[in-house]
Structure formats: structure tokens, C-alpha cells
Scaffold this motif. Structure first.
Motif, PDB file in Angstrom:
ATOM      1  N   LEU A   1      36.769  14.828  23.216  1.00 15.85           N
ATOM      2  CA  LEU A   1      37.791  15.889  23.442  1.00 15.85           C
ATOM      3  C   LEU A   1      38.731  15.734  22.493  1.00 15.85           C
ATOM      4  N   ASP A   2      39.622  14.497  22.341  1.00 15.07           N
ATOM      5  CA  ASP A   2      40.603  14.629  21.425  1.00 15.07           C
ATOM      6  C   ASP A   2      40.404  14.757  20.107  1.00 15.07           C
ATOM      7  N   CYS A   3      39.284  14.349  19.527  1.00 14.12           N
ATOM      8  CA  CYS A   3      38.891  14.520  18.209  1.00 14.12           C
ATOM      9  C   CYS A   3      38.516  16.120  18.015  1.00 14.12           C
ATOM     10  N   PHE A   4      37.589  16.558  18.660  1.00 10.36           N
ATOM     11  CA  PHE A   4      37.193  17.849  18.673  1.00 10.36           C
ATOM     12  C   PHE A   4      38.432  18.891  18.721  1.00 10.36           C
ATOM     13  N   GLU A   5      39.461  18.686  19.410  1.00 10.88           N
ATOM     14  CA  GLU A   5      40.700  19.415  19.692  1.00 10.88           C
ATOM     15  C   GLU A   5      41.155  19.768  18.365  1.00 10.88           C
ATOM     16  N   HIS A   6      41.231  18.714  17.254  1.00 12.97           N
ATOM     17  CA  HIS A   6      41.813  18.710  16.103  1.00 12.97           C
ATOM     18  C   HIS A   6      41.141  19.779  15.024  1.00 12.97           C
ATOM     19  N   VAL A   7      39.936  19.948  15.461  1.00 13.22           N
ATOM     20  CA  VAL A   7      39.202  21.194  14.603  1.00 13.22           C
ATOM     21  C   VAL A   7      39.143  22.371  15.106  1.00 13.22           C
ATOM     22  N   TYR A   8      38.878  22.369  16.721  1.00 15.08           N
ATOM     23  CA  TYR A   8      38.531  23.673  17.277  1.00 15.08           C
ATOM     24  C   TYR A   8      39.490  23.771  18.896  1.00 15.08           C
ATOM     25  N   PRO A   9      39.810  24.949  19.036  1.00 16.49           N
ATOM     26  CA  PRO A   9      39.617  26.157  18.538  1.00 16.49           C
ATOM     27  C   PRO A   9      40.784  26.763  17.787  1.00 16.49           C
ATOM     28  N   LEU A  10      41.867  26.126  17.656  1.00 17.74           N
ATOM     29  CA  LEU A  10      42.904  26.849  17.050  1.00 17.74           C
ATOM     30  C   LEU A  10      42.937  26.886  15.440  1.00 17.74           C
TER      31      LEU A  10
ATOM     32  N   GLU B   1      39.997  19.355  32.568  1.00 15.52           N
ATOM     33  CA  GLU B   1      40.215  20.683  33.189  1.00 15.52           C
ATOM     34  C   GLU B   1      41.767  21.188  32.960  1.00 15.52           C
ATOM     35  N   CYS B   2      42.673  20.166  33.363  1.00 19.28           N
ATOM     36  CA  CYS B   2      44.135  20.315  32.867  1.00 19.28           C
ATOM     37  C   CYS B   2      44.322  20.487  31.554  1.00 19.28           C
ATOM     38  N   ARG B   3      43.807  19.686  30.676  1.00 20.75           N
ATOM     39  CA  ARG B   3      43.727  19.707  29.209  1.00 20.75           C
ATOM     40  C   ARG B   3      43.359  21.165  28.705  1.00 20.75           C
ATOM     41  N   ILE B   4      42.323  21.780  29.260  1.00 26.54           N
ATOM     42  CA  ILE B   4      41.973  23.017  28.812  1.00 26.54           C
ATOM     43  C   ILE B   4      43.215  24.136  29.303  1.00 26.54           C
ATOM     44  N   ALA B   5      43.594  23.953  30.660  1.00 32.21           N
ATOM     45  CA  ALA B   5      44.520  24.949  31.215  1.00 32.21           C
ATOM     46  C   ALA B   5      45.742  24.841  30.170  1.00 32.21           C
ATOM     47  N   ASP B   6      46.204  23.518  29.705  1.00 32.22           N
ATOM     48  CA  ASP B   6      47.348  23.457  28.749  1.00 32.22           C
ATOM     49  C   ASP B   6      46.961  24.213  27.400  1.00 32.22           C
TER      50      ASP B   6
ATOM     51  N   ALA C   1      30.569  10.874  23.983  1.00 38.66           N
ATOM     52  CA  ALA C   1      31.687  11.541  23.487  1.00 38.66           C
ATOM     53  C   ALA C   1      31.350  13.129  23.396  1.00 38.66           C
ATOM     54  N   TYR C   2      30.071  13.210  23.148  1.00 44.67           N
ATOM     55  CA  TYR C   2      29.807  14.794  23.011  1.00 44.67           C
ATOM     56  C   TYR C   2      30.049  15.361  24.395  1.00 44.67           C
ATOM     57  N   LEU C   3      30.137  14.820  25.538  1.00 48.86           N
ATOM     58  CA  LEU C   3      29.965  15.419  26.720  1.00 48.86           C
ATOM     59  C   LEU C   3      31.602  15.814  26.888  1.00 48.86           C
ATOM     60  N   GLY C   4      32.498  15.230  26.470  1.00 49.60           N
ATOM     61  CA  GLY C   4      34.094  15.398  26.336  1.00 49.60           C
ATOM     62  C   GLY C   4      34.266  16.697  25.670  1.00 49.60           C
ATOM     63  N   ALA C   5      33.612  16.854  24.290  1.00 50.08           N
ATOM     64  CA  ALA C   5      33.635  17.550  23.311  1.00 50.08           C
ATOM     65  C   ALA C   5      33.248  18.978  23.791  1.00 50.08           C
ATOM     66  N   LEU C   6      32.028  18.900  24.518  1.00 49.91           N
ATOM     67  CA  LEU C   6      31.253  19.957  24.952  1.00 49.91           C
ATOM     68  C   LEU C   6      31.981  20.809  26.257  1.00 49.91           C
ATOM     69  N   TYR C   7      32.938  20.004  26.727  1.00 52.17           N
ATOM     70  CA  TYR C   7      33.806  20.772  27.847  1.00 52.17           C
ATOM     71  C   TYR C   7      34.836  21.622  27.113  1.00 52.17           C
ATOM     72  N   LEU C   8      35.270  21.360  25.865  1.00 48.81           N
ATOM     73  CA  LEU C   8      36.243  21.974  25.083  1.00 48.81           C
ATOM     74  C   LEU C   8      35.516  23.337  24.939  1.00 48.81           C
ATOM     75  N   PHE C   9      34.091  23.372  24.401  1.00 54.43           N
ATOM     76  CA  PHE C   9      33.596  24.692  24.297  1.00 54.43           C
ATOM     77  C   PHE C   9      33.448  25.292  25.895  1.00 54.43           C
ATOM     78  N   GLU C  10      32.894  24.787  26.663  1.00 60.77           N
ATOM     79  CA  GLU C  10      32.303  25.344  28.173  1.00 60.77           C
ATOM     80  C   GLU C  10      33.376  25.465  28.912  1.00 60.77           C
TER      81      GLU C  10
END
Length: 239
Positions: free
Chosen positions: A206-215, A10-15, A135-144
Motif C-alpha cells: 500500500l505504501d508503495c502504490f500510494e506514491h503513484v496512485y491515485p493522486l 481502512e484508516c489509511r483510506i479514510a485519511d 504486497a499485492y493485497l495491500g495495494a489492491l485495497y487501495l483500489f477496492e
């Protein structure tokens, strides 16, 4: 005692949300001086990104869930799969908004994906190939975790840019319904983080997914909109 993983996420998402607010695309969508036509063009391209990557995300996620340890309680696997069922047609939802903003359904269905959308789809397909299901759950949290935040914040600004129900179905739905999905994913993460290797896998996801999504996706959509849109530049690929 280790910090609860969902609190870290959640802190990562807020940042990330703070960084999003500093992006040109966000300033354009929320700025009072942005002409409605520009904001609509940007959102048309954002919706197109979703149309392009969403079917692959669902397909690969279902395959990844199928790789969960067989010792996992079936009710947890069922919850994961039911969540994907609820996400099943969200690409179609984005497509309806894309068409509502003047986009061509034929183009959206027939064109090759942008490099940014391709990268999102490739990330999720790679999860299935690496057989690292947690790993999918960490990436999924970036979506949700992120989607209800940004849709809830941007919705009023888009309405002020002459966007109505026929072009905001995706935004309206996700500003409310994804709160339920966010709570589900938090429960799954908290209940599974103690599985062997799961905590590290979720953080890596989450680390890997953030490299391609959302920015990367949103910035690509913004740049295409400023150049006149995908249908102008990619029309030959759909014909």
C-alpha cells in the motif's frame, strides 16, 4: 494483540479520501460553479488514465497471484483469480465512457500512456518481478477500498454536470460492485495476514502504490484537461 490489518488499511483510506477532497480536481468536479464542459474534460482524462494502465495491472496481478505459496488453500487462490476475471474488461468500460465524452477510441488504443499511467503499470509489473505476492493485497485495497467511496460521492455531482449513462458506466458500476470486491479483499487480507511476512508485505504494498496512485494520476489528468486534453497534446504519438 496487534491491531487488525484491515482496520489499519481502512484508516489509511479514510485519511486519503480527506486529502482527495482538498485537491483542485475534486473541488472542480464537485463545485457548483464548475462549467459542465470542464468537468467532462477532466473525467475524459481520468478515464484515459484507466484505459492506459488497466491491462498491465490485470496481467501483472495474475502473475503475482501465481507466486503465492503452494501451501495456500486453493479456494483462496481461486477467489483471487476470479476477482481479476471480474476486473478483466474494466479498461474497456472506461474506454466506452471516454468515447462517450468525445474521446477517440483510435487515439486511446494507439497512444503511449502518460507518465503517471506508466508509473501505475510499472508498479504492478514490479510486484511480479520482486516476487512479493502478499504486497499485492495491500495495494489492491487501495483500489477496492477507495473506489466505491469516491465514485459513490462524486456520482451525483457528475450527473449535475450533464453526464449521463453513456459517460458514467464506470462510475455507476464501481459505486456499487466494488463494495462486494472490497469485502472480498478484506476477507483475504484478514485470513492471510498471519502468513510469514505477509502483514509487512501488505503494508509495504500500500505504501508503495500510494506514491503513484491515485493522486499523481488524477492530478495529471486534471492538468491535461486544463491544457485542452491529451488528444490535443499527444496526437502525434497516435498517428
Amino acid at each position: 494483540m496487534a491491531e487488525r490489518l484491515t482496520d489499519i488499511l481502512e484508516c489509511r483510506i479514510a485519511d486519503l479520501q480527506e486529502r482527495i477532497r482538498a485537491q483542485p480536481i475534486w473541488r472542480a468536479l464537485t463545485g457548483a460553479d464548475t462549467p459542465p464542459a470542464i468537468a467532462q474534460s477532466i473525467m475524459r482524462e481520468v478515464y484515459l488514465e484507466i484505459v492506459w494502465y488497466q491491462p498491465d495491472v490485470i496481467e501483472a496481478t495474475i502473475a503475482t497471484i501465481g507466486q503465492m505459496p503452494r501451501s495456500l488453500a486453493p479456494r483462496k487462490v481461486r477467489a483471487m483469480l476470479l476477482h481479476q476475471i471480474e476486473e478483466w474488461d474494466h479498461g474497456e468500460m472506461a474506454l466506452r465512457d471516454y468515447v462517450g465524452l468525445g474521446g477517440s477510441e483510435r487515439f486511446a488504443r494507439g497512444s503511449r500512456p502518460s507518465p503517471s499511467a506508466f508509473a501505475v503499470a510499472a508498479y504492478w509489473r514490479m510486484l511480479a518481478h520482486t516476487r512479493d505476492p502478499f504486497a499485492y493485497l495491500g495495494a489492491l485495497y487501495l483500489f477496492e477500498g477507495l473506489t466505491p467511496r469516491v465514485t459513490g460521492e462524486v456520482k451525483a455531482h457528475l450527473e449535475a454536470k450533464a453526464m449521463g449513462a453513456e459517460t458514467l458506466e464506470y462510475i455507476e458500476f464501481h459505486s456499487t460492485e466494488d463494495i462486494k470486491h472490497q469485502n472480498l479483499v478484506r476477507q483475504l487480507i484478514d485470513s492471510l495476514a498471519d502468513q510469514p511476512g505477509a502483514r509487512e508485505s501488505m503494508l509495504h504494498g500500500l505504501d508503495c502504490f500510494e506514491h503513484v496512485y491515485p493522486l499523481p494520476c488524477w492530478n495529471a489528468a486534471y492538468e491535461r484537461a486544463l491544457r485542452g486534453g491529451s488528444e490535443l497534446g499527444l496526437h502525434a504519438l497516435a498517428s
